[in-house]
Design a protein around this motif. Structure first.
Motif, short mmCIF file in Angstrom:
data_model
loop_
_atom_site.label_atom_id
_atom_site.label_comp_id
_atom_site.label_asym_id
_atom_site.label_seq_id
_atom_site.Cartn_x
_atom_site.Cartn_y
_atom_site.Cartn_z
N THR A 56 28.17 39.15 33.91
CA THR A 56 26.77 39.36 34.92
C THR A 56 25.42 40.11 34.30
O THR A 56 24.86 39.64 34.17
N PHE A 57 25.98 41.12 32.88
CA PHE A 57 25.38 41.97 31.83
C PHE A 57 24.79 41.01 31.11
O PHE A 57 24.50 41.44 29.32
N GLY A 58 26.21 40.03 30.48
CA GLY A 58 26.77 39.50 29.44
C GLY A 58 26.68 40.31 27.68
O GLY A 58 26.33 40.36 26.74
N ILE A 59 27.78 40.94 28.27
CA ILE A 59 28.41 42.39 27.41
C ILE A 59 29.62 41.49 26.02
O ILE A 59 29.93 40.55 26.63
N PRO A 60 28.88 41.41 25.52
CA PRO A 60 30.26 40.82 23.56
C PRO A 60 31.48 41.54 24.47
O PRO A 60 31.20 42.69 24.66
N GLU A 61 32.42 41.09 23.85
CA GLU A 61 33.76 41.21 24.29
C GLU A 61 34.01 42.29 23.38
O GLU A 61 34.86 43.52 23.86
N ALA A 62 33.72 42.73 22.31
CA ALA A 62 34.17 44.00 21.77
C ALA A 62 33.19 45.40 21.49
O ALA A 62 33.32 46.21 21.59
N ALA A 63 32.06 44.78 23.29
CA ALA A 63 31.57 45.93 23.31
C ALA A 63 32.21 46.41 24.62
O ALA A 63 31.22 47.48 25.65
N SER A 64 33.03 45.43 25.27
CA SER A 64 32.99 45.71 27.04
C SER A 64 34.07 47.05 26.56
O SER A 64 34.03 47.69 28.10
N GLY A 65 34.83 47.50 25.92
CA GLY A 65 35.59 48.49 25.99
C GLY A 65 34.42 50.04 26.18
O GLY A 65 34.61 51.09 27.42
N ILE A 66 33.46 49.48 25.34
CA ILE A 66 32.46 51.24 25.74
C ILE A 66 32.12 50.52 26.96
O ILE A 66 31.56 52.06 27.78
N THR A 67 31.57 50.23 27.70
CA THR A 67 31.04 49.76 28.83
C THR A 67 32.08 50.73 29.63
O THR A 67 32.36 51.11 30.44
N VAL A 68 33.34 49.20 29.89
CA VAL A 68 34.09 50.56 30.68
C VAL A 68 35.36 52.23 30.57
O VAL A 68 35.43 52.67 31.48
N ALA A 69 34.86 52.04 29.24
CA ALA A 69 34.64 53.96 28.33
C ALA A 69 33.74 54.66 29.05
O ALA A 69 33.73 56.13 28.95
N SER A 70 32.30 53.82 29.26
CA SER A 70 31.36 55.22 29.22
C SER A 70 30.95 56.76 30.14
O SER A 70 30.95 57.35 29.97
N ALA A 71 32.14 56.15 31.11
CA ALA A 71 32.17 57.18 31.90
C ALA A 71 33.29 58.57 31.71
O ALA A 71 32.59 59.59 32.07
N LEU A 72 34.19 58.05 30.33
CA LEU A 72 34.83 58.60 30.10
C LEU A 72 34.22 60.33 29.49
O LEU A 72 34.52 61.32 29.18
N ILE A 73 33.10 59.71 28.92
CA ILE A 73 32.33 60.66 28.10
C ILE A 73 31.96 61.38 28.90
O ILE A 73 32.16 62.87 28.77
N GLY A 74 31.24 60.71 29.73
CA GLY A 74 30.46 62.03 31.48
C GLY A 74 31.75 63.26 31.21
O GLY A 74 31.33 64.55 31.60
N CYS A 75 33.17 62.64 31.76
CA CYS A 75 33.77 63.31 32.25
C CYS A 75 34.41 64.23 31.02
O CYS A 75 35.13 65.42 31.26
N ALA A 76 34.07 64.03 30.17
CA ALA A 76 34.79 65.06 28.55
C ALA A 76 33.73 65.91 28.58
O ALA A 76 33.91 67.30 29.08
#
Length: 486
Positions: A56-76
């Motif tokens: 949907t957002f045209g995210i490169p495969e290399a950046a998919s991990g950051i998108t998935v993990a973005s909530a975890l920064i807020g969690c920390a």
């Protein structure tokens, strides 16, 4: 001077039996542990939506991990701040704040129109989940009798596993109903509903939080002894209320005199040794790679040759296994003890992760993706579920139990915040690095996780003390003594 209690004029309750008291405490622990449900739901709901979000957002495969993990920064960040917020405003108010943050995130993440927008709202949700991850174990440990404290502390992980199951099941229901995660379901695609449905548990958590009594330790620390006495009368035998309150106040007074030792700061790289032990324990729980199973399993099983519908089913079954084995921990933790169970879990994780590494070493590359030939797909599935069993029955719940028990009362919330923040940061590191590592070599990836599982065994053997059957005050005194010797 004591503050006047709002309940000081209330009619005294008739004495309750031990069973009635245990039921009351259990009900409080269950309600507080709903924060763990949000934790599990939020962290795993993205599993079924990863591919749709990247498309949907045209995210490169290399950046998919950051998108998935973005909530975890807020969690920390939320975990680190949550302990301090709880010490200032109380456990209950902070629980309610967490529910509001998750409610807002669920709606706006589901309606996101761009990558940056999606990440912002996932960060907001992460703040709420991080706060909840600290408050639940602290609150449960502070209202639980020592005889069943480990069992009730395990409710946090049980709630996390139920949240994971609910997230994966709802992902599957939306995807199957619509035909795929990308297909329209009403006015919006199915993957967006996967996030929006999170408003339900957030409302439940907020309502329950407002009905919980405040922690007696927090009330006593604030000088609100009448209110602390009223809460204690609901959770301990009548004849021990005054003794319990005296012990709490004595511990608070003793630690207040030791200003330096009542801080998480110390001589070991700026922190007390006991805080470092909690941090390392929390990091090991994530570095074995458990959340790879719950964040990427649907994508992973599709990549090695399973159909999308079968991948959703496999992920849901794995989450059911995770829930089931958590009951094993609840039944055994106060009988067997924390330390032996952690050691057994480390052995089981090392062996199962080793077999996963071996299975993926046999993969063929088909159209750029690994494909497991013959029976190796089944071997990988069995090993993955054995890994979940080993983790779910031991390290999953017991890390949270120990973090709720091992610190002195005066620094419990703050130290728990630091340990939980370390757990979320480690989770972020694993989540971000998995897509990169797996694209290089899945055998190497699972081999690394197996190595950390082995190292976790060595760490527990050397540094973790048994806490079964000991009062929080006694363990707090031990921690202060060990700090003074360091």
């Amino acid at each position: 001077m004591e503050k006047r209690s709002e309940v000081s004029g209330a009619t005294p309750r008739p004495p309750a039996s031990a069973k009635q008291l245990n039921r009351r405490v259990t009900a409080l622990a269950v309600a507080a542990a709903i924060g763990g449900f949000l934790f599990g739901f939020d962290s795993s709901v993205i599993n079924g939506a990863v591919n749709s979000i990247t498309k949907t957002f045209g995210i490169p495969e290399a950046a998919s991990g950051i998108t998935v993990a973005s909530a975890l920064i807020g969690c920390a960040v939320g975990a680190y701040a949550g302990g301090r917020m709880a010490d200032r405003w109380g456990r209950i108010r902070v629980m309610f704040i967490a529910s509001i943050l998750f409610f807002v995130s669920s709606i706006f993440a589901g309606l996101a129109f761009a990558t940056w927008d999606f990440i912002i709202w996932r960060l907001v949700g992460g703040l709420g989940i991080g706060i909840a991850s600290v408050i639940a174990p602290a609150y449960i440990s502070e209202v639980s009798p020592q005889a069943i404290r480990g069992r009730l502390g395990s409710f946090q992980q049980l709630a996390i596993t139920l949240g994971i199951f609910a997230a994966l099941l709802s992902d599957q229901i939306f995807a199957v109903t619509a035909g795929s995660a990308d297909a329209m379901l009403g006015p919006i695609p199915a993957w967006r509903w996967m996030f929006i449905v999170g408003v339900v548990p957030s409302v439940v958590y907020g309502v329950l939080a407002l009905r919980l009594p405040e922690s007696p330790r927090y009330l006593a620390a604030e000088g609100r002894n009448d209110e602390a006495r009223e809460v204690l009368s609901q959770i301990v035998p009548t004849e021990t209320v005054e003794t319990s309150l005296h012990d709490i106040n004595d511990a608070i007074e003793t630690e207040a005199k030791l200003t330096k030792k009542s801080s998480i700061r110390g001589s070991r790289f700026g922190l007390q040794p006991i805080v470092w032990i909690g941090i390392i324990l929390a990091i090991f729980q994530q570095f074995v790679g458990i959340n790879v199973i719950f964040y990427y399993s649907t994508t992973l099983w599709q990549a090695v040759g399973f159909k999308e519908s079968d991948s959703f089913t496999i992920s849901t079954i794995t989450s059911v296994v995770n829930v089931a084995v958590t009951f094993v921990a609840i039944l055994l933790v106060d009988k067997v003890g924390r330390r032996p169970m952690l050691l057994a879990g480390s052995i089981g994780m090392t062996v199962s992760l080793g077999f996963m590494a071996i299975a993926f070493s046999q993969a063929d590359i088909v159209n750029g993706n690994p494909s497991l030939p013959g029976a190796w797909g089944i071997v990988a599935l069995i090993a993955a579920n054995l890994f979940v069993i080993s983790f779910g029955a031991t390290w999953g719940p017991l890390m949270w139990v120990l973090l709720g028990e091992m610190f002195p009362p005066s620094i419990r919330a703050a130290a728990l915040g630091v340990g939980s923040a370390a757990n979320w940061i480690a989770n972020f590191v694993v989540t971000v690095t998995f897509p990169v590592l797996s694209s290089v070599n899945l055998t190497l990836t699972y081999g690394i996780y197996a190595l950390f599982a082995l190292l976790s065994f060595v760490f527990v053997l050397a540094k973790i003390k048994e806490t079964k059957g000991r009062s929080l005050e006694d363990m707090g005194k031990d921690a202060v003594t060990s700090t003074s010797r360091a």
